[in-house]
Structures are given as C-alpha cells and as structure tokens.
Design a protein around this motif. Sequence first.
Motif, PDB file in Angstrom:
ATOM      1  N   GLN B  85      42.944  40.114  56.178  1.00 34.09           N
ATOM      2  CA  GLN B  85      41.949  39.094  55.350  1.00 34.09           C
ATOM      3  C   GLN B  85      42.469  38.758  53.768  1.00 34.09           C
ATOM      4  N   PHE B  86      43.666  38.975  53.589  1.00 34.26           N
ATOM      5  CA  PHE B  86      44.472  38.718  52.273  1.00 34.26           C
ATOM      6  C   PHE B  86      43.879  39.613  51.263  1.00 34.26           C
ATOM      7  N   ASN B  87      42.645  39.543  51.064  1.00 35.68           N
ATOM      8  CA  ASN B  87      41.994  40.474  49.840  1.00 35.68           C
ATOM      9  C   ASN B  87      42.571  40.324  48.598  1.00 35.68           C
ATOM     10  N   LEU B  88      42.736  39.064  48.447  1.00 30.70           N
ATOM     11  CA  LEU B  88      43.077  38.719  46.882  1.00 30.70           C
ATOM     12  C   LEU B  88      41.693  38.955  46.014  1.00 30.70           C
ATOM     13  N   PHE B  89      41.818  39.160  44.748  1.00 27.16           N
ATOM     14  CA  PHE B  89      40.728  39.325  43.886  1.00 27.16           C
ATOM     15  C   PHE B  89      40.449  38.046  43.397  1.00 27.16           C
ATOM     16  N   PRO B  90      39.084  37.522  43.938  1.00 26.36           N
ATOM     17  CA  PRO B  90      38.675  36.177  43.738  1.00 26.36           C
ATOM     18  C   PRO B  90      38.350  35.765  42.266  1.00 26.36           C
ATOM     19  N   HIS B  91      38.065  36.820  41.492  1.00 24.21           N
ATOM     20  CA  HIS B  91      37.560  36.664  40.088  1.00 24.21           C
ATOM     21  C   HIS B  91      38.746  36.455  39.255  1.00 24.21           C
ATOM     22  N   LEU B  92      40.069  36.757  39.729  1.00 22.53           N
ATOM     23  CA  LEU B  92      41.145  36.860  38.959  1.00 22.53           C
ATOM     24  C   LEU B  92      41.985  35.622  39.234  1.00 22.53           C
ATOM     25  N   THR B  93      42.716  35.163  38.353  1.00 24.79           N
ATOM     26  CA  THR B  93      43.762  34.056  38.518  1.00 24.79           C
ATOM     27  C   THR B  93      44.886  34.722  39.334  1.00 24.79           C
ATOM     28  N   VAL B  94      45.636  33.830  40.051  1.00 21.10           N
ATOM     29  CA  VAL B  94      47.128  34.549  40.720  1.00 21.10           C
ATOM     30  C   VAL B  94      47.881  35.171  39.846  1.00 21.10           C
ATOM     31  N   MET B  95      48.330  34.697  38.664  1.00 22.30           N
ATOM     32  CA  MET B  95      48.820  35.665  37.633  1.00 22.30           C
ATOM     33  C   MET B  95      48.312  37.041  37.524  1.00 22.30           C
ATOM     34  N   LYS B  96      46.764  37.066  37.238  1.00 20.44           N
ATOM     35  CA  LYS B  96      46.201  38.258  36.898  1.00 20.44           C
ATOM     36  C   LYS B  96      46.236  39.184  38.129  1.00 20.44           C
ATOM     37  N   ASN B  97      46.013  38.612  39.496  1.00 22.59           N
ATOM     38  CA  ASN B  97      46.131  39.311  40.498  1.00 22.59           C
ATOM     39  C   ASN B  97      47.396  40.171  40.674  1.00 22.59           C
ATOM     40  N   LEU B  98      48.514  39.241  40.236  1.00 22.53           N
ATOM     41  CA  LEU B  98      49.868  39.985  40.246  1.00 22.53           C
ATOM     42  C   LEU B  98      50.183  41.127  39.176  1.00 22.53           C
ATOM     43  N   THR B  99      49.620  40.940  37.986  1.00 21.12           N
ATOM     44  CA  THR B  99      49.938  41.665  36.815  1.00 21.12           C
ATOM     45  C   THR B  99      48.785  42.856  36.618  1.00 21.12           C
ATOM     46  N   LEU B 100      47.868  42.715  37.281  1.00 27.16           N
ATOM     47  CA  LEU B 100      46.832  43.851  37.116  1.00 27.16           C
ATOM     48  C   LEU B 100      47.316  45.310  37.250  1.00 27.16           C
ATOM     49  N   ALA B 101      47.927  45.684  38.477  1.00 28.02           N
ATOM     50  CA  ALA B 101      48.187  46.863  38.580  1.00 28.02           C
ATOM     51  C   ALA B 101      49.462  47.327  37.940  1.00 28.02           C
TER      52      ALA B 101
END
Lengths: 223, 240
Positions: B85-101
């Motif tokens: 189900q992908f489980n991307l973080f919907p409240h963050l932009t693609v960039m922030k999804n990638l840079t958070l961790a």
Amino acid sequence: MNFSFLPEYLPYFLTGTVSTVAIAFFTVILGVFIGIFIALMRLAKNPLLRFLSSAYVEVIRGTPVLVQIFIIYYGLPIHFPNTVIFGMDLSRFIPGVIALSINSGAYVAEIIRAGIQAIDKGQMEAARSLGLTNAMAMRWIILPQAIRNILPALGNEFVVVIKESSVVMIIGISELMFNTNIVRGATYIPLEPLYVAAAIYFLLTFTLSKVLGVAERRMRSSD
Amino acid sequence: MIETKDLHKKFGKLHVLKGIDLTIDKGEVVVVIGPSGSGKSTFLRCLNLLEHPSHGEIIFEGVNITSRQNDINQQRQKMGMVFQQFNLFPHLTVMKNLTLAPMKLKKLSRENAEAGAMRLLERVGLTDKAQVFPAQLSGGQKQRIAIVRALAMEPDVMLFDEPTSALDPEMVGEVLDVMKKLASDGMTMVVVTHEMGFAREVGTRILFMDEGQVLEDTTPDLLFTDPKTDRAKEFLAKIL
C-alpha cells in the motif's frame, strides 16, 4: 415579559459571564493536558498503564459530573486561599476547575486516542521500517496527521465545557448561572433572568463554534 | 547476510510460519511465491521484526536481531522495506518523505539530504515531483517514491512486500523496471510477488512457500520447468 431588572442587574450577568469564560478557559487547558496524558497511557504497551487509564475514562464517564464536583470540593485535602478575583472565591474556583478538568480530560483522552488510532497502521510500519524510533514516528508521522482528526472534535468538547461549567454553581462559584439565580431571588422574577442566561450561553457557544469552523476550514484548505 | 533459524510465528492459535531455515547471501535476488495465506508476507515482515517471531532466531550481518538486548532500529536503517500500500507520508512532500529519515537518523544536513534525494528521484525519473504531495501522484509514481524513500537510507538489503499488487496493470511495468535496475546494480533483495515474469527474469533464487513452510528453494528456471513438489505443480498450473 418583564425585563425591567436588566439595567440594574446587568453587571451581575457580565461578571458571571467573565467567570464562566475563565472557568471554561482554565478547564479546557488543564483538561487537554490530562487528556493527552491519559491518551498516552491508553496507547502504552504496559498493561498496568492501560488498565489505569481505561479505568479512569470509564469511571469518569460513568458517574455524574455533579457528584464528581462535590467529591472534589469536599474531598480535596488542600484548602485554597479565600482570595477573591473577579468576584470569584479561589477556594471554590480552583476545586471547581479541577473537577471539571478531570471530567473533561476523560473525554479529551478518548478524542485523542480515536484520532491517533484512525491513522492507518501502515504509516507507523513505514516509519519504523526506516529505523525511526517509536517516539520519532509518533512525533513526525503519526501526530501531525492525527491532529487533523483531533482538533475539530476538541472544538466540540470546548463548547461542551462552557455549558457544563454551569453546574459548578452548586459549590457556590459565582459564575453566570449562580449570578442568574441571585438576580431571580432579588427581583422575584423567576423566568426572564433565565432567558438572559440562555442567550449569553448561546452567544458564547455559537461564536466559539463559528470560530472553530473557520479554523477547521483553513486547516483543510492548507492540505 | 541474513540467516533465519527455525523461525516460527503464531497469531493466537494460527500457526503461520512453521520453522524456516534460510541463508540469504549478499547480492542475491530472492523471490518468494506461494498461495495466499502461505506465510510469505509474514516471513518477510519477520526479517525486520515488523512481526516478532514466536520462536527462532534471525541473524543479520552477524547480529542476532531477535535477542532482547538488540536495538532493532539500528538494523532497520540497513533494511529498506517497500509495502503493497506504498505507505507514503501524506502530510509531507515527496522531498520531505525522502529526507526525513536521513536527516533524523543519519544527521545529514538539509542540503546533503536534499541533494541525495534529488539523485534518487533522477534514477526513477520523478525529479519534477519533488515538491508535490503524495495525493497528487499516480499509484506507480507513489510506489517508485516509496522505493527511493527506502533507498535514501542506503540500505544493504531491500524487502519488497507485494510491491505491484495494489497497482493498476498499466503501472506495474514502471515499478518493476525500477526494481530490475536495482537488482542489476547488485542490491540484495527479497521480493514477495505474484509477478512470475519478474521472478524469472530478475530472481537469482526462488522460494515456494505453502502453509508456513518453504517447500522449494531453487532457481526460477528450475522451479518453473521442473517443480519437485505436487503443491508447487498445482500452484504453478493455476497461475501460469
């Protein structure tokens, strides 16, 4: 209809309104703190914490707020100073706010718990699979999303607190309902002062829910 | 790289994994197939302890990750996972999804994390989506982002849990292409999938699971041309 008492007794209604707003304000703040604390306990791994928190919620929701207020007022071992601020005696005001907060906290805890549990399980799993700790995942992934579920429901709870605060009159806090009764007694007019009180309560809650509605729409549109 | 010893998992009375002994080496692309309910997803989720095994051990890069003293967060940084189900973080932009961790865990500066994220987005052809929120992406784009989100932690192994099962058919190809590229770059991968073409083309090893056990552990060519067990024959006859 006889509103002839209004010019003379309007100050009673106004100071009562100020007290009601003050009680609701402090109750909401304290209630949210209690609610967060209890909600975190309910979501904890430790079974004892979970038991204690759900017992708290069940007992508070299963007993009348009137009884809770009496128990806190007569049962609290501390005596608060009789200082009077805005026409309110602190020795009554503080226990009143504590009792209402303990009551509201149980409802707030349920609102927060439901808001957090509504977030898809996959979000936590994705966050943890990256190596984030449980606390980090909560802080950066779960809570920012849960807040959007929680705030509107919390707004409704604030409206409820304003109305429920009228019951603390029974321990002699001179808030809006208490002062309304004084006016009724002093003027021998039993009904019309109640209309005034109802109008003021409605004005407070209606304004608040409109303001919250606008805030909610702002939050949605920023998605 | 990953070794499992007598791995068991029970959900209440349901015995989902019944003793899995495996060694997965660096550079292998292990494809796991089997009928639904065979325990393949549970097995995969045990590898990074999203499910805690009821019994047995998992050794990852020499560390027993099932031991109580182990801090699993350390190894999870080295094990990327991609979900159905992908489980991307919907409240963050693609960039922030990638840079958070990378920013929170590896303490990378924002500049470094974003530069790394842009390189990854380039690899999957989605640089133009950096500032977009997940809701504005197609399913195939979401899954490609989910893959590079895991890659941003520079993992040693990637776990894929039916990565194309929730996609519209026309988007399956773009996700498989990314996975093929990843495999040819030498990434160690464990893939639970129903994509037999992918298994055959990219897999270096295939596991057939049924009722919580690994019934066949062989190469894709051998399994597809000459399955040893009746259960595998039956299963392959149904899907091929």
